[in-house]
Design a protein around this motif. Structure first.
Motif, PDB file in Angstrom:
ATOM      1  N   TYR A 286      20.975  15.767   3.099  1.00  0.00           N
ATOM      2  CA  TYR A 286      20.263  14.592   3.626  1.00  0.00           C
ATOM      3  C   TYR A 286      21.098  14.288   5.394  1.00  0.00           C
ATOM      4  O   TYR A 286      20.912  13.956   6.084  1.00  0.00           O
ATOM      5  N   GLN A 287      22.728  14.526   5.096  1.00  0.00           N
ATOM      6  CA  GLN A 287      23.414  14.037   6.415  1.00  0.00           C
ATOM      7  C   GLN A 287      23.547  15.339   7.434  1.00  0.00           C
ATOM      8  O   GLN A 287      23.966  15.745   8.354  1.00  0.00           O
ATOM      9  N   THR A 288      22.913  16.789   6.869  1.00  0.00           N
ATOM     10  CA  THR A 288      22.660  17.585   8.016  1.00  0.00           C
ATOM     11  C   THR A 288      21.284  17.830   8.913  1.00  0.00           C
ATOM     12  O   THR A 288      20.681  16.696   8.509  1.00  0.00           O
ATOM     13  N   GLN A 289      22.064  18.246   9.645  1.00  0.00           N
ATOM     14  CA  GLN A 289      20.743  17.949  10.857  1.00  0.00           C
ATOM     15  C   GLN A 289      19.943  19.388  11.190  1.00  0.00           C
ATOM     16  O   GLN A 289      20.887  19.695  11.439  1.00  0.00           O
ATOM     17  N   ILE A 290      19.055  19.089  11.010  1.00  0.00           N
ATOM     18  CA  ILE A 290      18.009  20.466  10.885  1.00  0.00           C
ATOM     19  C   ILE A 290      16.485  19.978  10.771  1.00  0.00           C
ATOM     20  O   ILE A 290      16.037  19.369  11.734  1.00  0.00           O
ATOM     21  N   GLY A 291      16.477  20.963  12.905  1.00  0.00           N
ATOM     22  CA  GLY A 291      15.347  20.530  13.356  1.00  0.00           C
ATOM     23  C   GLY A 291      14.261  20.647  13.438  1.00  0.00           C
ATOM     24  O   GLY A 291      13.571  21.056  12.099  1.00  0.00           O
ATOM     25  N   GLU A 292      13.893  20.713  14.324  1.00  0.00           N
ATOM     26  CA  GLU A 292      11.772  20.326  14.057  1.00  0.00           C
ATOM     27  C   GLU A 292      11.333  22.399  13.891  1.00  0.00           C
ATOM     28  O   GLU A 292      11.857  22.986  14.768  1.00  0.00           O
ATOM     29  N   ASN A 293      10.399  22.097  13.184  1.00  0.00           N
ATOM     30  CA  ASN A 293       9.119  23.468  12.548  1.00  0.00           C
ATOM     31  C   ASN A 293      10.498  24.212  12.077  1.00  0.00           C
ATOM     32  O   ASN A 293      10.159  25.805  12.546  1.00  0.00           O
ATOM     33  N   CYS A 294      10.786  23.900  11.346  1.00  0.00           N
ATOM     34  CA  CYS A 294      11.825  25.292  10.386  1.00  0.00           C
ATOM     35  C   CYS A 294      11.336  25.753   9.696  1.00  0.00           C
ATOM     36  O   CYS A 294      10.784  25.001   8.761  1.00  0.00           O
ATOM     37  N   LYS A 295      11.687  26.743   8.936  1.00  0.00           N
ATOM     38  CA  LYS A 295      11.109  27.259   7.757  1.00  0.00           C
ATOM     39  C   LYS A 295      12.542  27.633   7.205  1.00  0.00           C
ATOM     40  O   LYS A 295      13.123  28.709   6.523  1.00  0.00           O
ATOM     41  N   PHE A 296      12.157  27.281   5.617  1.00  0.00           N
ATOM     42  CA  PHE A 296      13.005  27.612   4.600  1.00  0.00           C
ATOM     43  C   PHE A 296      11.571  29.072   4.090  1.00  0.00           C
ATOM     44  O   PHE A 296      10.792  28.066   2.691  1.00  0.00           O
ATOM     45  N   LEU A 297      12.495  30.344   3.371  1.00  0.00           N
ATOM     46  CA  LEU A 297      11.732  31.450   3.024  1.00  0.00           C
ATOM     47  C   LEU A 297      10.864  31.156   1.459  1.00  0.00           C
ATOM     48  O   LEU A 297      11.894  31.123   0.790  1.00  0.00           O
ATOM     49  N   TYR A 298      10.281  31.322   0.908  1.00  0.00           N
ATOM     50  CA  TYR A 298      10.006  31.792  -0.965  1.00  0.00           C
ATOM     51  C   TYR A 298      10.480  29.905  -0.822  1.00  0.00           C
ATOM     52  O   TYR A 298      11.170  29.591  -2.240  1.00  0.00           O
ATOM     53  N   GLY A 299      10.249  29.084  -0.603  1.00  0.00           N
ATOM     54  CA  GLY A 299      10.963  27.659  -0.753  1.00  0.00           C
ATOM     55  C   GLY A 299      12.238  27.200  -0.288  1.00  0.00           C
ATOM     56  O   GLY A 299      12.984  26.106  -0.921  1.00  0.00           O
ATOM     57  N   GLY A 300      12.706  28.134  -0.371  1.00  0.00           N
ATOM     58  CA  GLY A 300      14.751  28.057   0.021  1.00  0.00           C
ATOM     59  C   GLY A 300      15.933  27.847  -1.450  1.00  0.00           C
ATOM     60  O   GLY A 300      15.798  27.905  -1.283  1.00  0.00           O
ATOM     61  N   ILE A 301      14.807  29.199  -1.878  1.00  0.00           N
ATOM     62  CA  ILE A 301      15.804  29.268  -3.388  1.00  0.00           C
ATOM     63  C   ILE A 301      17.512  29.804  -3.496  1.00  0.00           C
ATOM     64  O   ILE A 301      17.581  30.412  -2.276  1.00  0.00           O
ATOM     65  N   GLY A 302      17.908  29.087  -3.772  1.00  0.00           N
ATOM     66  CA  GLY A 302      19.458  29.549  -3.598  1.00  0.00           C
ATOM     67  C   GLY A 302      19.749  29.117  -2.576  1.00  0.00           C
ATOM     68  O   GLY A 302      20.930  29.670  -1.891  1.00  0.00           O
ATOM     69  N   CYS A 303      19.141  27.983  -1.401  1.00  0.00           N
ATOM     70  CA  CYS A 303      20.447  28.363   0.009  1.00  0.00           C
ATOM     71  C   CYS A 303      21.409  27.075  -0.110  1.00  0.00           C
ATOM     72  O   CYS A 303      20.670  25.905  -1.434  1.00  0.00           O
ATOM     73  N   VAL A 304      22.376  26.597   0.350  1.00  0.00           N
ATOM     74  CA  VAL A 304      23.512  26.253   0.459  1.00  0.00           C
ATOM     75  C   VAL A 304      24.005  25.663   2.288  1.00  0.00           C
ATOM     76  O   VAL A 304      24.303  26.684   2.623  1.00  0.00           O
ATOM     77  N   ILE A 305      23.023  24.485   2.163  1.00  0.00           N
ATOM     78  CA  ILE A 305      23.551  23.742   3.869  1.00  0.00           C
ATOM     79  C   ILE A 305      24.081  22.588   4.004  1.00  0.00           C
ATOM     80  O   ILE A 305      24.146  21.891   3.476  1.00  0.00           O
TER      81      ILE A 305
END
Length: 151
Positions: free
Chosen positions: A39-58
């Motif tokens: 929740y501390q990450t800054q992610i802009g508008e209209n972004c998309k994680f493909l396939y729901g974001g499986i396995g992503c570490v941000i």
């Protein structure tokens, strides 16, 4: 519900100083999508994680611009014994398995190829790939390869 929508909820709660619930949603993201998106990450508008974001570490200090598409198993974070996290521009496509590491800046309108390991700054309007990533093509029109603006 995909990881980005859950992130938006946890980020809203965090910014409005509502305790505990952001951590609960972070846990839900981990359980549902096997991803860590703080929740501390800054992610802009209209972004998309493909396939729901499986396995992503941000990484929690990563800054991600608008209209960014992030594939599965993408990692953004720091490098060992070096301070700083990536800053990713607008209209960027990060393909499956890519790693974006260290105190670097990714420009606008960039395509990062599958399984690329990006450890140096990337200028705008180009595509990169490889290990370590190098510029493959300059002066590209990112919308020719993927429609980032439809999200």
């Amino acid at each position: 519900m995909d990881a980005y929508k859950l992130y938006k909820a946890e980020r809203w709660l965090y910014l409005h100083h509502i305790p505990f619930l952001p951590k609960v949603i972070k846990g839900i993201i981990y359980l549902l999508h096997n991803s860590v998106i703080s929740y501390q990450t800054q992610i802009g508008e209209n972004c998309k994680f493909l396939y729901g974001g499986i396995g992503c570490v941000i990484g929690k200090e990563t800054v991600i611009g608008n209209h960014v598409i992030i594939g599965t198993n993408v990692l953004t974070g720091g490098r060992s014994n070096k301070k700083g996290m990536p800053v990713i521009g607008n209209n960027v496509y990060i393909a499956t398995g890519a790693k974006v590491l260290g105190n670097i800046t990714i420009g606008d309108n960039v395509i990062i190829g599958a399984n690329a390991v990006v450890i140096h700054d990337v200028p705008s309007n180009c595509s990169v790939g490889g290990v370590p990533a190098r510029i493959l093509k300059k002066d590209i029109d990112v919308n020719e390869f993927c429609s980032l603006n439809k999200y």
